[in-house]
Every structure is written in structure tokens, then in C-alpha cells.
Design a protein around this motif. Structure first.
Motif, PDB file in Angstrom:
ATOM      1  N   PHE A 150      62.256 -38.679 -40.077  1.00  0.00           N
ATOM      2  CA  PHE A 150      63.307 -37.711 -40.864  1.00  0.00           C
ATOM      3  C   PHE A 150      63.682 -38.531 -41.770  1.00  0.00           C
ATOM      4  N   GLY A 151      63.137 -38.981 -42.877  1.00  0.00           N
ATOM      5  CA  GLY A 151      63.649 -39.584 -43.972  1.00  0.00           C
ATOM      6  C   GLY A 151      64.483 -38.858 -45.077  1.00  0.00           C
ATOM      7  N   ALA A 152      64.958 -39.620 -45.768  1.00  0.00           N
ATOM      8  CA  ALA A 152      66.010 -38.971 -47.056  1.00  0.00           C
ATOM      9  C   ALA A 152      65.126 -37.890 -47.729  1.00  0.00           C
ATOM     10  N   ILE A 175      70.509 -42.680 -35.331  1.00  0.00           N
ATOM     11  CA  ILE A 175      71.327 -42.838 -36.473  1.00  0.00           C
ATOM     12  C   ILE A 175      71.067 -44.382 -36.803  1.00  0.00           C
ATOM     13  N   LEU A 176      70.675 -44.703 -37.953  1.00  0.00           N
ATOM     14  CA  LEU A 176      70.529 -45.748 -38.461  1.00  0.00           C
ATOM     15  C   LEU A 176      71.461 -45.914 -39.780  1.00  0.00           C
ATOM     16  N   PHE A 177      71.807 -45.283 -40.353  1.00  0.00           N
ATOM     17  CA  PHE A 177      73.008 -45.325 -41.608  1.00  0.00           C
ATOM     18  C   PHE A 177      74.015 -44.199 -41.414  1.00  0.00           C
ATOM     19  N   ALA A 178      74.929 -44.778 -41.725  1.00  0.00           N
ATOM     20  CA  ALA A 178      76.129 -43.697 -41.761  1.00  0.00           C
ATOM     21  C   ALA A 178      76.190 -42.387 -42.685  1.00  0.00           C
ATOM     22  N   GLU A 183      73.082 -35.172 -42.583  1.00  0.00           N
ATOM     23  CA  GLU A 183      71.920 -34.483 -42.252  1.00  0.00           C
ATOM     24  C   GLU A 183      71.218 -34.396 -41.186  1.00  0.00           C
ATOM     25  N   HIS A 184      71.530 -35.420 -40.245  1.00  0.00           N
ATOM     26  CA  HIS A 184      71.326 -35.364 -38.795  1.00  0.00           C
ATOM     27  C   HIS A 184      71.990 -34.189 -38.091  1.00  0.00           C
TER      28      HIS A 184
END
Length: 640
Positions: A150-152, A175-178, A183-184
Motif C-alpha cells: 500500500f504505497g503512495a 504505519i511507517l510515516f505520519a 490514507e491508512h
């Protein structure tokens, strides 16, 4: 239609996952199969595929059906039904004698997938470890997992369709990045609207601190698994059938009816006890070399006030810094090496341990690699005060190609506020040492924080100007992001700042001229704009060149490396010239003249775009068309 033809037609249909209805009774006979029930694979949500009907059909036409069983080590067993009727009792043993009446020429093989327990959702293109590590722990416990990308640029509908098809018991959003949190949350809401009734949870450092806000903002989210998820994720999966049990899982936050969190799980005693991360989706390859992310340690023994990972590990009660043993680490690297991996991206917050132990650890890693005859390349993350000429010369001989160095700032006031515990002079010396060793360095300049002024930014730009000759990569200009659990977040809240309840905390600079400069920076040097695009191009070019220099030195062209560095030097000098103009305007211009501000901003952004066009032309001149096209598709992550 004869029964033979009807069953053949059934076999040609793409039926859903055999175990997708594992907890649902058969529509025809109302049997509710258990996990290990031998009749389970025949249960479907359609009455035609009831346990009774296909067995009768198989008896009549003499078919051998092969299907997969969770209890079978090889993954397959053979069902050989004969005149068994409704198969009461131990129908497997009753059917066992049927093979002698089944014509080999009429065998049909059905290969059905195993039951799906957990679906892990993450931006896998970032080459990070959380989802792969969780999948390994789950698979070690005998649970079936699948990783979903689930990329950008990924369509959420693809993930929704996958969840509908697989029907896992648990869906984990990593969650890797805030900036990806909205989106999540939208994806989780879409899953629930699509009638996905599975348990939806979220993991990661940010959710661990902000579980109350996330559960309040997203009603579709069932829980947040806080702390080191490896310690309690298996217990969560196996407890989902009983709300009283899963709500007691250590580290789990849920609504009751307001958000509440359980005490965090006991920290992992030893990182060597964890299984190796799994790569069921395969390993990425560049220039014929596989590459993978590995982790030699967790945490950090420093105390930077803005660092979310450090706050995360400290809050969990674990030691601030934990190391894997060199033998265990190289065991994993060797396993990946046998699969074609040659480039290892160390994702440690702090690759080198403190004090004299760093020389011992480097020597131990070198011994293990030499003993196993592993010729590798690798990248690391470290601080400026870790850089020592002798030590990094050894690391380069071991295969070190690139260093993501935590310089952060060249302004001493900002370094002190960020808790770096290092001087601006030491930062400059570290860059010079790496340049002298011909090791490519990369870092992020954190020009803005809640207490920035024009003077602090001016000091940073002056530092970068002095560092231009030592840099082979493009400067990147960023702001300090304020995350929950960090000392900076506590200070900002204590001052009554930090507008809104989202993370990272938004803030406005007290000096309006500094705030204007910050907004100009966002527009002119946007993370998704032309400047970031040329950074990607140079990153790919450098990786290709460094891999060639390390593994194919005969074909290495030293002149190409000098030209790449010259391109980066030129781009950095031009970018700093724009910064000096922006500083002058912010300090002396009419910042309340909207037309003038917009006009100047567009002019500066246009110049940055022209830098990219010019740099792309220079790169095209120095590469073959095939190389240039390959480098226009970003493949490696930039410094984070």
C-alpha cells in the motif's frame, strides 16, 4: 447433464479461497467445521460444494482430489472417496481404500490455498522491516500471513478486494510515516464499508503514542497494538474469538467505550530470539544484485528531543539500545546472500555501539563475513560523532558504500535544542572525513523547528555553503516534525502551541518573517517537486556506480564518479544561491505584499525546475540511454 460433466464444470470454476469460510457453517448440512476437521476443505458458502455432495460425485466418477491441509507438513494430502455415503464418524479412514478403484487417467488435481489468518498492510516499496518481521513471528506460530503493498501510488481498492477475497481473521495496518496516516485510516474505513468484518488494528511508533486520537478519528478501527508488536501479535490473533481474551492482550488499545490502553508487553529479552524477516513477495533486484533491509540493533543510546523511534523504545521499558549478536546477524545475511542479495541496507537507528565496543563489533562482523566468504555491499545510518577515519576505512573495506549521517543542522543553537549533543564543527569534520575516504554521505537539513528564526536558518545555510565541496549528493531541506512522546512535543504543548490534534503537531513560527521563509521553502523546494526529483535521479545513478565499483571494479569509470559529484556540487551551489535570495527577501522585503510574494516564489520555483532540466541533460550525456531510463524510476529510498 451427467454428473461427470457437472462436476467437471465445477472444477473449472475459480472458487474462492477454500478456507475463506472456515468459521461459517455449510449452507446445506449446517455443519460448523473446526480448524482441524477433515471435512473442512469441502465446506463452501454454496450448497453444491457441501461435504456430502462432492464426495458422492467423486464416488460415482472415480476422481482423485488433492487438496492442502494445515496439519500436513508437505502441504498436500490425497482424498480418495469411494462408497462412503454421508461419511459419518472417521470418514477419512473409511475412504482410505478407494485408490484401487480410481482410474489414473481420470485424476483431477485441485490445488486450494491455505487459510489466511493475517493480512499485513504496509508501504513495502520503502524497504522497511516492520511488516516482514511481524509476518515472520506469525508464521513461526503456524499462522498464515500475507503482505499487501500500500504505497503512495497504490490504489486502496486493490487492498480492499484482496481482503474481501482472502477474508483474514486480522488485518494489520503498519504505519511507517505520519503523513500516510490519513490514507491508512481511509483504507480501514473502506474495508469496513466493503463488509470486511475482520478485526482491524494498527501498529507502529506513532500509533503507539496516539492511539486515543486514532481510535476517536476512525470508528472502523477496532484497536491499536502498542509497543513492540512482535511480543503480543500472536496472542491477539489467537484470542479474536473471545472479546474478553483479546481485550486483555498486553499493549492493546481499544474502545471501552472510550479509548483505553493495556499495559505494554514485556520487552523482548533478546533480538536473537526473533525469527528472520520473511520475504514471501520476493527480493528486489538492481543491476542483477538483490538487496534487502536488515536490522542489527534496536533503539539508540542518545537522547535527541525530536526522535520518535527513540521515544518509542524508551517508553516500552526496554533497554535504550539492544544489539543482535554478530553470528546471528550474519546468519540472516548469509541466508539472504544465498537468495541473491548483495546489497544490505541497515535500518538501525544507530549502527555503531558506544565507546570502544564499536571497534570490537566491527571486527566481529568482519570476521563472520570473511569466515563465510560473503562479499557484500551495505549502507548504514550513524551520527557525526561516530565518524572516525580508521574505523570507517575498515567499514569501507568490508563493503560500506553509503552513509546516512545524522547531521540535521549546522546551527549550534538548533543542535542544542534538538538534543544532538554534538557541535556544528564536528558535523563539518565528519563530512570531510567521509569525503576523503570516498564514501558517499547523505543527510537531511532540518532548517525549521518551532523556535526557528532568520538567524538560525542563516547559520544553517552558511554551514551548507562550507560543506558543498564535500557532498556528492543533493542537499535536502526539511522541517522538524513534532511527534507524540518526544520532549519537543511536551515542550510545545506546555507552551500552549501545537494547533489541532493531528500528528505531527502543526505549529507556526513566532517571527512572521521566519514563518514566511518556511512557507517559501515548502513551495520552492517541495518534497514532491523538481528538487526532490533530481535527488531521486542522482540517488539511482550513485547506487549503480557504487555497486559497479564494488563488484565490477574492472568496468568502473572513475571519471563518471567525478562527473556525478560535479553535478551535485553545481546543483547544491545553485540551490543555496536561491536560499540566500529568499533569506534577503524575508528579512527586508514587504512580506505583506501578496502579489510580490507570489511573484518571487514562482520565479524561484521556476529556477529550481530549470536546475532539474539542466541536471537531467548532464546525466543523459554521461549515461547510456538505457542507464538514464532506468534511473528515471526511483528504486532506492532516500535518507530518512
Amino acid at each position: 447433464m451427467t454428473r461427470t460433466k457437472m462436476f467437471a464444470r465445477l472444477l473449472s470454476v475459480r472458487w474462492p479461497n477454500t478456507f475463506a469460510t472456515i468459521h461459517r457453517p455449510c449452507y446445506l448440512c449446517a455443519t460448523a467445521p473446526s480448524m482441524m476437521c477433515h471435512r473442512q476443505p469441502m465446506h463452501r458458502t454454496t450448497s453444491i460444494m457441501c461435504v456430502k455432495r462432492p464426495l458422492t460425485l467423486c464416488r460415482d466418477i472415480g476422481l482423485r482430489i488433492q487438496t492442502r491441509w494445515p496439519s500436513c507438513a508437505s502441504g498436500q494430502r490425497t482424498i480418495q472417496p469411494s462408497g462412503c455415503g454421508n461419511m459419518p464418524g472417521n470418514w477419512w479412514s473409511n475412504c482410505h481404500s478407494a485408490s484401487k478403484v480410481i482410474p489414473t487417467s481420470r485424476r483431477i488435481t485441485i490445488s486450494t490455498s491455505l487459510p489466511m489468518d493475517v493480512l499485513l498492510i504496509e508501504d513495502l516499496s520503502q524497504q522497511r522491516l516492520p511488516a516482514h518481521a511481524l509476518a515472520a513471528v506469525l508464521q513461526q506460530a503456524g499462522l498464515r500471513t500475507r503482505l499487501a503493498r500500500f504505497g503512495a501510488d497504490q490504489d486502496a481498492d486493490e487492498v480492499v478486494r484482496l481482503a474481501e477475497r482472502e477474508r483474514p481473521r486480522l488485518v494489520i495496518s503498519s504505519i511507517l510515516f505520519a503523513h500516510r496516516v490519513p490514507e491508512h485510516l481511509a483504507l480501514i474505513t473502506a474495508l469496513r464499508r466493503a463488509s470486511v468484518r475482520d478485526h482491524l488494528t494498527m501498529v507502529g511508533p506513532l500509533p503507539s503514542f496516539a492511539f486515543a486520537e486514532l481510535l476517536t478519528a476512525c470508528p472502523a478501527l477496532d484497536s491499536v497494538l502498542c509497543g513492540e508488536a512482535e511480543a503480543s501479535v500472536v496472542q491477539l490473533v489467537t484470542s479474536l474469538g473471545d472479546p474478553a481474551r483479546w481485550q486483555a492482550v498486553p499493549g492493546l488499545a481499544y474502545r471501552s467505550p472510550t479509548p483505553r490502553g493495556n499495559p505494554l508487553p514485556k520487552p523482548l529479552a533478546s533480538l536473537d530470539d526473533l525469527p528472520f524477516p520473511v520475504y514471501d513477495d520476493g527480493l528486489p533486484i538492481r543491476l542483477g544484485y538483490g538487496f534487502a533491509t536488515v536490522e542489527g540493533s534496536r533503539g539508540c543510546y542518545h537522547a535527541c528531543t525530536f526522535c520518535l523511534p527513540c521515544a518509542f523504545y524508551r517508553a516500552g521499558g526496554a533497554p535504550h539500545y539492544r544489539l543482535r549478536s554478530p553470528a546471528h546477524l550474519v546468519d540472516e545475511m548469509e541466508a539472504l546472500y544465498r537468495r541473491g542479495t548483495r546489497l544490505f541496507l541497515f535500518d538501525d537507528e544507530q549502527f555503531l555501539p558506544p565507546g570502544h565496543t564499536r571497534e570490537e563489533r566491527v571486527a566481529a562482523l568482519r570476521h563472520e563475513l570473511q569466515r563465510r566468504r560473503l562479499r557484500i555491499a551495505f549502507t548504514i545510518k550513524c551520527r557525526a560523532d561516530d565518524v572516525d577515519a580508521a574505523l570507517f576505512r575498515q567499514l569501507k573495506e568490508m563493503g560500506l558504500l553509503r552513509v546516512y549521517i545524522g547531521v540535521e543542522s549546522g546551527c549550534q543553537a538548533s543542535l542544542d535544542l534538538l538534543g544532538k549533543g554534538v557541535t556544528a564543527r564536528r558535523n563539518a569534520e565528519a563530512l570531510a572525513v567521509l569525503d576523503s575516504l570516498d564514501i558517499v554521505a547523505d543527510f537531511r537539513s532540518l532548517l525549521f523547528h518551532p523556535w526557528s528564526t532568520l538567524e538560525t536558518v542563516r547559520a544553517d545555510i552558511s554551514f551548507l555553503h562550507n560543506a558543498v565541496s564535500h557532498m556528492a549528493t543533493c542537499f535536502s531541506f526539511h522541517e522538524v516534525e513534532i511527534y507524540p512522546g518526544t520532549p519537543l512535543a511536551n515542550r510545545l504543548r506546555a507552551e500552549g502551541r501545537g494547533e489541532g490534534g493531528r500528528w505531527p503537531l502543526p505549529y507556526t513560527l513566532a517571527d512572521p518573517r521566519a514563518e514566511l521563509l518556511r512557507r517559501l521553502s515548502r513551495f520552492v523546494f517541495s518534497p514532491s517537486g523538481a528538487h526532490a526529483g533530481i535527488q531521486d535521479l542522482l540517488t539511482q545513478a550513485w547506487y549503480d556506480l557504487l555497486l559497479q565499483r564494488h563488484f565490477r571494479p574492472v568496468r568502473f569509470e572513475a571519471d563518471r564518479a567525478r562527473k556525478l559529484k560535479a553535478i551535485a556540487t553545481g546543483l547544491n551551489a545553485q540551490s543555496l544561491h536561491v536560499w540566500r535570495e529568499m533569506l534577503a527577501f524575508a528579512g527586508e522585503g514587504d512580506i505583506y505584499d501578496a502579489d510580490q510574494v507570489n511573484e518571487r516564489a514562482c520565479a524561484w520555483a521556476s529556477r529550481v525546475c530549470s536546475f532539474r532540466v539542466r541536471a537531467e541533460g548532464e546525466l543523459a550525456e554521461r549515461m547510456s540511454p538505457k542507464e538514464f531510463l532506468r534511473n528515471n524510476f526511483p528504486f532506492y529510498p532516500r535518507a530518512v
